[in-house]
Motif scaffolding. Sequence first.
Motif, PDB file in Angstrom:
ATOM      1  N   MET B 153       0.831  -1.196   0.000  1.00 56.93           N
ATOM      2  CA  MET B 153       0.000   0.000   0.000  1.00 56.93           C
ATOM      3  C   MET B 153       0.872   1.255   0.000  1.00 56.93           C
ATOM      4  SD  MET B 153      -3.196   0.704   2.547  1.00 56.93           S
ATOM      5  CE  MET B 153      -3.479  -0.997   2.924  1.00 56.93           C
ATOM      6  N   TYR B 154       1.909   1.242   0.820  1.00 57.34           N
ATOM      7  CA  TYR B 154       2.819   2.380   0.928  1.00 57.34           C
ATOM      8  C   TYR B 154       3.490   2.662  -0.422  1.00 57.34           C
ATOM      9  CZ  TYR B 154       6.675   5.281   2.583  1.00 57.34           C
ATOM     10  OH  TYR B 154       7.554   6.295   2.765  1.00 57.34           O
ATOM     11  N   ILE B 155       3.993   1.616  -1.055  1.00 51.67           N
ATOM     12  CA  ILE B 155       4.689   1.792  -2.335  1.00 51.67           C
ATOM     13  C   ILE B 155       3.707   2.237  -3.423  1.00 51.67           C
ATOM     14  CG2 ILE B 155       6.037   0.602  -4.121  1.00 51.67           C
ATOM     15  CD1 ILE B 155       7.203  -1.153  -1.934  1.00 51.67           C
ATOM     16  N   ALA B 156       2.507   1.641  -3.398  1.00 54.43           N
ATOM     17  CA  ALA B 156       1.495   2.007  -4.402  1.00 54.43           C
ATOM     18  C   ALA B 156       1.200   3.500  -4.347  1.00 54.43           C
ATOM     19  CB  ALA B 156       0.218   1.199  -4.167  1.00 54.43           C
ATOM     20  N   LYS B 157       1.125   4.028  -3.119  1.00 57.75           N
ATOM     21  CA  LYS B 157       0.848   5.445  -2.940  1.00 57.75           C
ATOM     22  C   LYS B 157       1.981   6.290  -3.542  1.00 57.75           C
ATOM     23  CE  LYS B 157      -1.513   6.238   0.893  1.00 57.75           C
ATOM     24  NZ  LYS B 157      -1.646   6.373   2.372  1.00 57.75           N
ATOM     25  N   LEU B 158       3.215   5.866  -3.300  1.00 56.07           N
ATOM     26  CA  LEU B 158       4.369   6.601  -3.832  1.00 56.07           C
ATOM     27  C   LEU B 158       4.410   6.554  -5.358  1.00 56.07           C
ATOM     28  CD1 LEU B 158       7.314   5.557  -1.465  1.00 56.07           C
ATOM     29  CD2 LEU B 158       6.096   7.733  -1.518  1.00 56.07           C
ATOM     30  N   LEU B 159       3.902   5.449  -5.932  1.00 50.31           N
ATOM     31  CA  LEU B 159       4.006   5.265  -7.385  1.00 50.31           C
ATOM     32  C   LEU B 159       2.851   5.913  -8.136  1.00 50.31           C
ATOM     33  CD1 LEU B 159       5.191   1.534  -7.597  1.00 50.31           C
ATOM     34  CD2 LEU B 159       6.574   3.578  -8.003  1.00 50.31           C
ATOM     35  N   LYS B 160       1.815   6.293  -7.405  1.00 49.70           N
ATOM     36  CA  LYS B 160       0.613   6.826  -8.041  1.00 49.70           C
ATOM     37  C   LYS B 160       0.894   8.004  -8.983  1.00 49.70           C
ATOM     38  CE  LYS B 160      -4.128   6.314  -6.672  1.00 49.70           C
ATOM     39  NZ  LYS B 160      -5.106   6.424  -5.598  1.00 49.70           N
ATOM     40  N   PRO B 161       1.785   8.939  -8.599  1.00 47.04           N
ATOM     41  CA  PRO B 161       2.030  10.100  -9.470  1.00 47.04           C
ATOM     42  C   PRO B 161       2.577   9.747 -10.850  1.00 47.04           C
ATOM     43  CG  PRO B 161       2.928  10.489  -7.266  1.00 47.04           C
ATOM     44  CD  PRO B 161       2.505   9.059  -7.319  1.00 47.04           C
ATOM     45  N   PHE B 162       3.146   8.546 -11.016  1.00 46.82           N
ATOM     46  CA  PHE B 162       3.714   8.198 -12.325  1.00 46.82           C
ATOM     47  C   PHE B 162       2.584   7.898 -13.308  1.00 46.82           C
ATOM     48  CE2 PHE B 162       7.109   7.366  -9.350  1.00 46.82           C
ATOM     49  CZ  PHE B 162       8.223   7.876 -10.006  1.00 46.82           C
ATOM     50  N   VAL B 163       2.353   8.801 -14.232  1.00 46.72           N
ATOM     51  CA  VAL B 163       1.236   8.649 -15.163  1.00 46.72           C
ATOM     52  C   VAL B 163       1.521   7.481 -16.115  1.00 46.72           C
ATOM     53  CG1 VAL B 163      -0.196   9.809 -16.886  1.00 46.72           C
ATOM     54  CG2 VAL B 163       0.844  11.124 -15.011  1.00 46.72           C
ATOM     55  N   GLY B 164       0.523   6.646 -16.327  1.00 42.62           N
ATOM     56  CA  GLY B 164       0.669   5.545 -17.282  1.00 42.62           C
ATOM     57  C   GLY B 164       1.297   4.301 -16.691  1.00 42.62           C
ATOM     58  N   LEU B 165       1.754   4.370 -15.453  1.00 35.23           N
ATOM     59  CA  LEU B 165       2.375   3.194 -14.825  1.00 35.23           C
ATOM     60  C   LEU B 165       1.292   2.305 -14.229  1.00 35.23           C
ATOM     61  CD1 LEU B 165       5.075   1.826 -13.865  1.00 35.23           C
ATOM     62  CD2 LEU B 165       4.696   3.016 -11.692  1.00 35.23           C
ATOM     63  N   LYS B 166       1.303   1.037 -14.630  1.00 36.43           N
ATOM     64  CA  LYS B 166       0.336   0.086 -14.105  1.00 36.43           C
ATOM     65  C   LYS B 166       0.878  -0.486 -12.798  1.00 36.43           C
ATOM     66  CE  LYS B 166      -1.818  -3.882 -16.166  1.00 36.43           C
ATOM     67  NZ  LYS B 166      -1.816  -4.673 -17.415  1.00 36.43           N
ATOM     68  N   ILE B 167       0.074  -0.461 -11.767  1.00 35.75           N
ATOM     69  CA  ILE B 167       0.509  -1.031 -10.489  1.00 35.75           C
ATOM     70  C   ILE B 167      -0.382  -2.228 -10.183  1.00 35.75           C
ATOM     71  CG2 ILE B 167       0.906  -0.583  -8.036  1.00 35.75           C
ATOM     72  CD1 ILE B 167       0.936   2.436  -8.832  1.00 35.75           C
ATOM     73  N   THR B 168       0.197  -3.398 -10.079  1.00 39.10           N
ATOM     74  CA  THR B 168      -0.614  -4.597  -9.842  1.00 39.10           C
ATOM     75  C   THR B 168      -0.152  -5.313  -8.574  1.00 39.10           C
ATOM     76  OG1 THR B 168       0.855  -5.939 -11.202  1.00 39.10           O
ATOM     77  CG2 THR B 168      -1.049  -4.977 -12.303  1.00 39.10           C
ATOM     78  N   ARG B 169      -0.982  -6.251  -8.165  1.00 37.76           N
ATOM     79  CA  ARG B 169      -0.674  -7.037  -6.967  1.00 37.76           C
ATOM     80  C   ARG B 169      -0.974  -8.483  -7.327  1.00 37.76           C
ATOM     81  NH1 ARG B 169       1.386  -7.754  -2.604  1.00 37.76           N
ATOM     82  NH2 ARG B 169       0.442  -8.177  -0.582  1.00 37.76           N
ATOM     83  N   LEU B 170      -0.196  -9.421  -6.828  1.00 35.10           N
ATOM     84  CA  LEU B 170      -0.442 -10.832  -7.127  1.00 35.10           C
ATOM     85  C   LEU B 170      -1.843 -11.208  -6.654  1.00 35.10           C
ATOM     86  CD1 LEU B 170       2.888 -12.630  -6.119  1.00 35.10           C
ATOM     87  CD2 LEU B 170       2.084 -12.037  -8.406  1.00 35.10           C
ATOM     88  N   ALA B 171      -2.522 -12.090  -7.403  1.00 32.86           N
ATOM     89  CA  ALA B 171      -3.879 -12.497  -7.052  1.00 32.86           C
ATOM     90  C   ALA B 171      -3.881 -13.266  -5.738  1.00 32.86           C
ATOM     91  CB  ALA B 171      -4.457 -13.371  -8.158  1.00 32.86           C
ATOM     92  N   ARG B 172      -4.897 -12.964  -4.920  1.00 38.81           N
ATOM     93  CA  ARG B 172      -5.099 -13.761  -3.709  1.00 38.81           C
ATOM     94  C   ARG B 172      -6.249 -14.707  -4.014  1.00 38.81           C
ATOM     95  NH1 ARG B 172      -3.905  -9.028  -0.887  1.00 38.81           N
ATOM     96  NH2 ARG B 172      -5.114  -8.182  -2.574  1.00 38.81           N
ATOM     97  N   GLY B 173      -6.158 -15.921  -3.510  1.00 35.09           N
ATOM     98  CA  GLY B 173      -7.215 -16.885  -3.759  1.00 35.09           C
ATOM     99  C   GLY B 173      -6.837 -18.226  -3.182  1.00 35.09           C
TER     100      GLY B 173
END
Lengths: 198, 198
Positions: B153-173
């Motif tokens: 969550m912390y890293i995702a927040k930092l990466l948000k400003p990068f326009v066009g960058l896809k941020i994904t997370r491994l599937a939980r299941g």
Amino acid sequence: MTIAKPIRSMIEAFERLPGIGPKTAQRLTYYLLHAPPEESEALAEASQSLKKDTVLCGICFNVAEADPCEICASADRRMDVIAVVEDPLDMLALEKARFDGRYHVLHGAISPLQNIGPDELKIRPLLSRVHTGDVKEIILATNPTMEGEATAMYIAKLLKPFVGLKITRLARGLPVGGDIEYADEVTLTRALEGRREY
Amino acid sequence: MTIAKPIRSMIEAFERLPGIGPKTAQRLTYYLLHAPPEESEALAEASQSLKKDTVLCGICFNVAEADPCEICASADRRMDVIAVVEDPLDMLALEKARFDGRYHVLHGAISPLQNIGPDELKIRPLLSRVHTGDVKEIILATNPTMEGEATAMYIAKLLKPFVGLKITRLARGLPVGGDIEYADEVTLTRALEGRREY
């Protein structure tokens, strides 16, 4: 798989140890990578000196720094009692229980399944110790397992001709802190047989 | 206690490893004593070279033989996807799952209880990688634990400003080979949320 060779070698070295599987070997290796260098150095030095700086004592076959070992060379320990154990770890356990006699390490137990017969064990040197020394008692401190019992029985038979030699076996019974409810029937039978006056 | 120093040092070195108690350390040591000398030598060499012959890759912070590491130096791997993992073991697991992008090893996860904040992790270098490179996707492959989620969550927040960058997370299941009956409710909730058309 792109894993650095030093890491792979470390994982493999750990994996070869009994009871350590691939996952544990990986975990230990990465632990060492993150730990201060002294840890892996201590491990390196210890495993280097383990074989190099130890010898089998020529009298009791304990793994020691010198031959004869500290215990065999000591004048403070009883000369007349020898505890016969399967391996050095059993010796350590008896030391903790403050046994003050001497030892004889068999380096195993008779096990037909594993192809270990009496000749693979240090039984012959035990007989010569009894022959030449002032031994009054032999405590057969092999494990209370099938193999340990067979080994004790075999040695007891060989020692029978020595007149005046006391041959004993460690008491079997309930372990201290144990629960009668959970004791297996063989142990409980032995505990009953060996009961003492209160 | 009469235990030879080389043996004591070996037991102590084993005991310092995580998850290895005094009894296991003893057992491993006596195993090595009885094993052929190559085993303890392999252990000695491996633990000696483990730190000496490895470096942290200056790009992805993987533990490797060279800097940059094999993966960062390779021309055969995708440049546009970076999997962010907590430690090198996670990287190994993804390699086995045939991930073909690049990595970034954080060397831990945010854990206030263990006093590990974002500054203790390799998060800043990740940002500069995203800044300078042609990265199109960041897979937040931290562990599905409290700490791992917080870090993601912390890293995702930092990466948000990068326009066009896809941020994904491994599937939980549900884990493959697992049983729905025994799945915990959080996992099952995630598995429902992430359900796919058949």
